[in-house]
Design a protein around this motif. Structure first.
Motif, PDB file in Angstrom:
ATOM      1  N   GLY A 167       0.852  -1.192   0.000  1.00 21.38           N
ATOM      2  CA  GLY A 167       0.000   0.000   0.000  1.00 21.38           C
ATOM      3  C   GLY A 167       0.882   1.235   0.000  1.00 21.38           C
ATOM      4  N   VAL A 168       0.513   2.246  -0.788  1.00 19.45           N
ATOM      5  CA  VAL A 168       1.312   3.475  -0.836  1.00 19.45           C
ATOM      6  C   VAL A 168       0.391   4.684  -0.703  1.00 19.45           C
ATOM      7  N   LEU A 169       0.726   5.558   0.226  1.00 19.63           N
ATOM      8  CA  LEU A 169       0.021   6.832   0.375  1.00 19.63           C
ATOM      9  C   LEU A 169       1.034   7.960   0.237  1.00 19.63           C
ATOM     10  N   CYS A 170       0.783   8.867  -0.692  1.00 15.84           N
ATOM     11  CA  CYS A 170       1.628  10.054  -0.848  1.00 15.84           C
ATOM     12  C   CYS A 170       0.832  11.271  -0.397  1.00 15.84           C
ATOM     13  N   VAL A 213      -3.468   2.944   8.896  1.00 15.30           N
ATOM     14  CA  VAL A 213      -3.931   2.098   9.998  1.00 15.30           C
ATOM     15  C   VAL A 213      -5.224   1.383   9.584  1.00 15.30           C
ATOM     16  N   ALA A 214      -6.148   2.136   8.989  1.00 17.21           N
ATOM     17  CA  ALA A 214      -7.418   1.537   8.551  1.00 17.21           C
ATOM     18  C   ALA A 214      -7.169   0.467   7.489  1.00 17.21           C
ATOM     19  N   LEU A 215      -6.220   0.721   6.613  1.00 19.79           N
ATOM     20  CA  LEU A 215      -5.928  -0.252   5.540  1.00 19.79           C
ATOM     21  C   LEU A 215      -5.374  -1.559   6.096  1.00 19.79           C
ATOM     22  N   VAL A 216      -4.442  -1.472   7.042  1.00 22.07           N
ATOM     23  CA  VAL A 216      -3.858  -2.725   7.564  1.00 22.07           C
ATOM     24  C   VAL A 216      -4.830  -3.421   8.528  1.00 22.07           C
ATOM     25  N   GLU A 217      -5.638  -2.643   9.225  1.00 19.48           N
ATOM     26  CA  GLU A 217      -6.567  -3.279  10.177  1.00 19.48           C
ATOM     27  C   GLU A 217      -7.772  -3.896   9.458  1.00 19.48           C
ATOM     28  N   SER A 218      -8.074  -3.414   8.256  1.00 20.37           N
ATOM     29  CA  SER A 218      -9.180  -4.000   7.485  1.00 20.37           C
ATOM     30  C   SER A 218      -8.721  -5.244   6.728  1.00 20.37           C
ATOM     31  N   GLY A 219      -7.413  -5.433   6.676  1.00 21.55           N
ATOM     32  CA  GLY A 219      -6.896  -6.574   5.922  1.00 21.55           C
ATOM     33  C   GLY A 219      -6.602  -6.256   4.461  1.00 21.55           C
ATOM     34  N   ALA A 220      -6.849  -4.996   4.061  1.00 29.12           N
ATOM     35  CA  ALA A 220      -6.595  -4.620   2.665  1.00 29.12           C
ATOM     36  C   ALA A 220      -5.105  -4.627   2.339  1.00 29.12           C
ATOM     37  N   ARG A 224      -0.810  -5.201   4.077  1.00 30.06           N
ATOM     38  CA  ARG A 224       0.048  -5.691   5.165  1.00 30.06           C
ATOM     39  C   ARG A 224       1.025  -4.598   5.608  1.00 30.06           C
ATOM     40  N   HIS A 225       1.648  -3.958   4.631  1.00 31.52           N
ATOM     41  CA  HIS A 225       2.632  -2.908   4.929  1.00 31.52           C
ATOM     42  C   HIS A 225       2.314  -1.697   4.053  1.00 31.52           C
ATOM     43  N   VAL A 226       1.936  -0.597   4.675  1.00 30.91           N
ATOM     44  CA  VAL A 226       1.602   0.618   3.917  1.00 30.91           C
ATOM     45  C   VAL A 226       2.703   1.654   4.104  1.00 30.91           C
ATOM     46  N   LEU A 227       3.198   2.148   2.984  1.00 31.30           N
ATOM     47  CA  LEU A 227       4.208   3.207   2.998  1.00 31.30           C
ATOM     48  C   LEU A 227       3.504   4.556   2.923  1.00 31.30           C
ATOM     49  N   CYS A 228       3.760   5.423   3.907  1.00 21.14           N
ATOM     50  CA  CYS A 228       3.280   6.810   3.865  1.00 21.14           C
ATOM     51  C   CYS A 228       4.513   7.668   3.581  1.00 21.14           C
ATOM     52  N   VAL A 229       4.526   8.330   2.458  1.00 16.91           N
ATOM     53  CA  VAL A 229       5.761   9.046   2.098  1.00 16.91           C
ATOM     54  C   VAL A 229       5.469  10.465   1.642  1.00 16.91           C
ATOM     55  N   THR A 230       6.323  11.385   2.094  1.00 13.50           N
ATOM     56  CA  THR A 230       6.161  12.820   1.830  1.00 13.50           C
ATOM     57  C   THR A 230       7.529  13.426   1.543  1.00 13.50           C
ATOM     58  N   GLY A 231       7.537  14.552   0.854  1.00 13.68           N
ATOM     59  CA  GLY A 231       8.801  15.257   0.639  1.00 13.68           C
ATOM     60  C   GLY A 231       8.601  16.420  -0.301  1.00 13.68           C
ATOM     61  N   ASP A 232       9.338  17.471  -0.083  1.00  9.78           N
ATOM     62  CA  ASP A 232       9.257  18.627  -0.977  1.00  9.78           C
ATOM     63  C   ASP A 232      10.547  19.436  -0.859  1.00  9.78           C
ATOM     64  N   ALA A 289       9.347   9.359   5.615  1.00  4.30           N
ATOM     65  CA  ALA A 289       8.502   8.204   5.311  1.00  4.30           C
ATOM     66  C   ALA A 289       8.198   7.439   6.585  1.00  4.30           C
ATOM     67  N   VAL A 290       6.987   6.919   6.661  1.00  6.90           N
ATOM     68  CA  VAL A 290       6.533   6.123   7.807  1.00  6.90           C
ATOM     69  C   VAL A 290       5.875   4.868   7.242  1.00  6.90           C
ATOM     70  N   ILE A 291       6.275   3.711   7.734  1.00  8.03           N
ATOM     71  CA  ILE A 291       5.654   2.460   7.288  1.00  8.03           C
ATOM     72  C   ILE A 291       4.743   1.949   8.394  1.00  8.03           C
ATOM     73  N   VAL A 292       3.497   1.658   8.016  1.00  8.08           N
ATOM     74  CA  VAL A 292       2.501   1.144   8.962  1.00  8.08           C
ATOM     75  C   VAL A 292       2.195  -0.299   8.570  1.00  8.08           C
ATOM     76  N   SER A 293       2.243  -1.193   9.554  1.00 12.68           N
ATOM     77  CA  SER A 293       2.073  -2.616   9.262  1.00 12.68           C
ATOM     78  C   SER A 293       0.973  -3.227  10.120  1.00 12.68           C
ATOM     79  N   ALA A 294       0.373  -4.280   9.588  1.00 14.92           N
ATOM     80  CA  ALA A 294      -0.597  -5.056  10.362  1.00 14.92           C
ATOM     81  C   ALA A 294       0.134  -5.696  11.537  1.00 14.92           C
ATOM     82  N   ALA A 295      -0.597  -5.959  12.631  1.00 15.78           N
ATOM     83  CA  ALA A 295       0.037  -6.455  13.857  1.00 15.78           C
ATOM     84  C   ALA A 295       0.867  -7.708  13.598  1.00 15.78           C
ATOM     85  N   ASP A 296       0.310  -8.672  12.856  1.00 17.32           N
ATOM     86  CA  ASP A 296       1.065  -9.907  12.614  1.00 17.32           C
ATOM     87  C   ASP A 296       2.223  -9.674  11.651  1.00 17.32           C
ATOM     88  N   ALA A 297       2.031  -8.766  10.707  1.00 19.20           N
ATOM     89  CA  ALA A 297       3.094  -8.483   9.728  1.00 19.20           C
ATOM     90  C   ALA A 297       4.250  -7.725  10.378  1.00 19.20           C
TER      91      ALA A 297
END
Ligand SMILES: [Zn+2]
Lengths: 387, 135
Positions: free
Chosen positions: A51-54, A98-105, A107-115, A220-228
């Motif tokens: 999962g990627v969120l910019c 958090v919603a993405l990993v907790e819904s099961g959609a 496992r590891h979501v990258l949140c990345v920003t920069g300017d 960048a912040v990576i958010v993961s499901a609890a088991d992942a």
């Protein structure tokens, strides 16, 4: 308020780039650098990211920034989108992850920003671009800049609570003292109350040193499901999150002294099952001195009209009752757009892992992070805890 | 450099048209009675589309203000210092206006002001503004 079960997601990787004036940097390059470092921090590889969120970039405005980044870095996620909520972007990205990993959609979501908004555009260009949060017909034609809009809030606050100049200045001074302890901070020179008081007026009552920096940087912040998260290096728990949205334009704000951070923080505390008094360290959006002052009070860390006095007394400094913005915040560490709010998350994770070096808050077990976008318009609060 | 002019759209045109005649108008909801500043196609309280325009008295109170020394664009940098203010107008809404005229930098929160109209640009587009009431 309905009770929400405590979150289970983990923050598994955090990183930010060098900060300040970075000639030769690009928005995408900063995204990539932060991503590589966050993956390394987590002990994950690019292939693990599904999962990627910019956020957004002012030097590279684009309708599909997250697609551009995935192409740049060669990511093929199963979920990919960009989020724009001004200074609340980083916290809202995290809440979405958090919603993405907790819904099961995912496992590891990258949140990345920069300017690279310092070297990639002119200062005038940055100020003008930021002013576009003002209403195009009812605010911008009257010369509203972002500092001027916050000045309206500051003037109302001073009128209501009758605080003195030093109580505003103390916010900048406290941030600078923390930044001096961070080797990556953009501004590390000592700062005195007198220097803040004597800096030039930008929009009364706000002076230059009441305002945050403009810097190049990424995070960048990576958010993961609890088991992942189990096989990552050093996860941090997300315990609660909340949002508050009352207006976009300051002329439409329901109050000039009470804002959506009250709702967002109450939601986050309730979900985490903790109170403001239990928080060990707070990393709170500080675009202006007045921003932090009103947020500290609305969130419930200090009584109304008291946060400035508390700052003067050292309460928000390391060793004080509630150390705030231990990296130096947007005032002294750096502010690179959406990444500015992400630096607060990175610092909170460092604190909870005991990896904050000279800035370490002893025994930091619970951290509060807050982002605000627009003119105290969009708010997102997070409560984070040790694994 | 000339200051920017608003670009009225279908929601806001009656407001700006009225300003050209020296009138300040406010949108009222015929269903719930809410008044709203930024014109819309529906009520921001009950979502009813039954909205009507009513004239506001040309008076208001200063909710907050700032003397701006650093403008956001070149045109505004040419006019510094100017006074940006939030005015609670008699018609029941809060507007962002400039305080213009004598003594504008000495304005205070809570002070009563009068609404005036200031021509802008070559065509003299009338912008609602606020002015201190001189005794
Ligand atoms: Zn209505």
């Amino acid at each position: 308020m309905t009770t929400r079960k405590q979150h289970t997601a983990r923050i598994t990787g955090v990183a930010d780039t060098a900060m300040g004036e970075l000639p030769g940097s690009t928005a995408m390059g900063l995204h990539a650098e932060a991503t590589t470092a966050a993956l390394k921090d987590a002990g994950l590889t690019a292939a693990d990211i599904d999962g990627v969120l910019c956020g957004y970039s002012m030097t590279m405005p684009h309708l599909m920034l997250s697609s551009v980044f995935c192409e740049y870095y060669r990511l093929r996620p199963s979920f990919n989108t960009a989020i724009q909520a001004g200074g609340a972007t980083a916290c809202i990205m995290l809440a979405n992850a958090v919603a993405l990993v907790e819904s099961g959609a995912c496992r590891h979501v990258l949140c990345v920003t920069g300017d690279n908004r310092l070297t990639g555009m002119t200062r005038d260009g940055a100020v003008a671009a930021l002013a576009s949060v003002g209403h195009p017909e009812f605010e911008q034609p009257y010369g509203m800049s972002v500092p001027a809009a916050y000045a309206l809030v500051a003037q109302a606050y001073l009128h209501e609570y009758g605080i003195g100049r030093d109580e505003l200045s103390a916010i900048s001074v406290a941030a600078r003292a923390h930044a001096a302890l961070h080797p990556k901070a953009y501004k590390r020179d000592p700062l005195s109350l007198a220097e803040v008081a004597n800096s030039r007026v930008i929009a009364s009552p706000l002076r230059l040193l009441d305002c945050c920096l403009i810097s190049d940087g990424g995070a960048a912040v990576i958010v993961s499901a609890a088991d992942a998260a189990r096989d990552t290096r050093k996860p941090v728990r997300v315990l609660g999150s909340g949002q508050g949205h009352t207006h976009e334009h300051i002329m439409a704000a329901p109050s000039l002294t009470d804002f959506g951070c009250k709702t967002s923080s109450a939601m986050a505390f309730a979900q985490a099952g903790v109170t403001a008094a239990e928080i060990d360290v707070a990393e709170i959006y500080d675009s202006f001195t007045i921003t932090l002052l009103t947020e500290l009070e609305s969130i419930g860390f200090f009584e109304k009209g008291e946060a400035g006095k508390a700052a003067l007394a050292g309460d928000i400094s390391l060793g004080g009752r509630l150390p705030v913005n231990t990296h130096g915040g947007l005032m002294s560490y750096g502010h690179s757009g959406a990444a500015g709010g992400a630096f607060h998350i990175v610092e909170a994770a460092h604190q909870l892992r005991g990896e904050a070096d000279a800035r370490q808050v002893a025994g930091a077990g619970l951290a509060f992070v807050h982002g605000d976008g627009g003119i105290l318009s969009a708010h997102c609060s997070l409560v984070l805890g040790q694994e | 450099m000339t200051l920017p002019l608003p670009s009225p759209n279908a929601d806001s045109r009656p407001y700006w048209d009225a300003a050209q005649q020296g009138r300040l108008v406010v949108q009222h909801c015929a269903t719930c009675g809410t008044v709203q500043a930024v014109p819309r196609g529906c009520c921001g309280n009950c979502q009813s589309p039954a909205l009507e325009w009513r004239d506001s008295a040309l008076r208001g109170t200063v909710a907050s203000f700032s003397v701006v020394h650093r403008g956001p664009t070149a045109a505004f940098r040419d006019s510094t210092p100017y006074v940006l203010a939030l005015i609670d107008v008699a018609g029941g809404v809060r507007l962002m206006l400039n305080i213009i005229g004598p003594g504008r930098e000495e304005v205070q929160i809570g002070e009563e002001v009068e609404i005036t109209f200031e021509p802008r640009g070559e065509a003299g587009f009338q912008m609602p503004q606020a002015r201190r009431i001189t005794a």
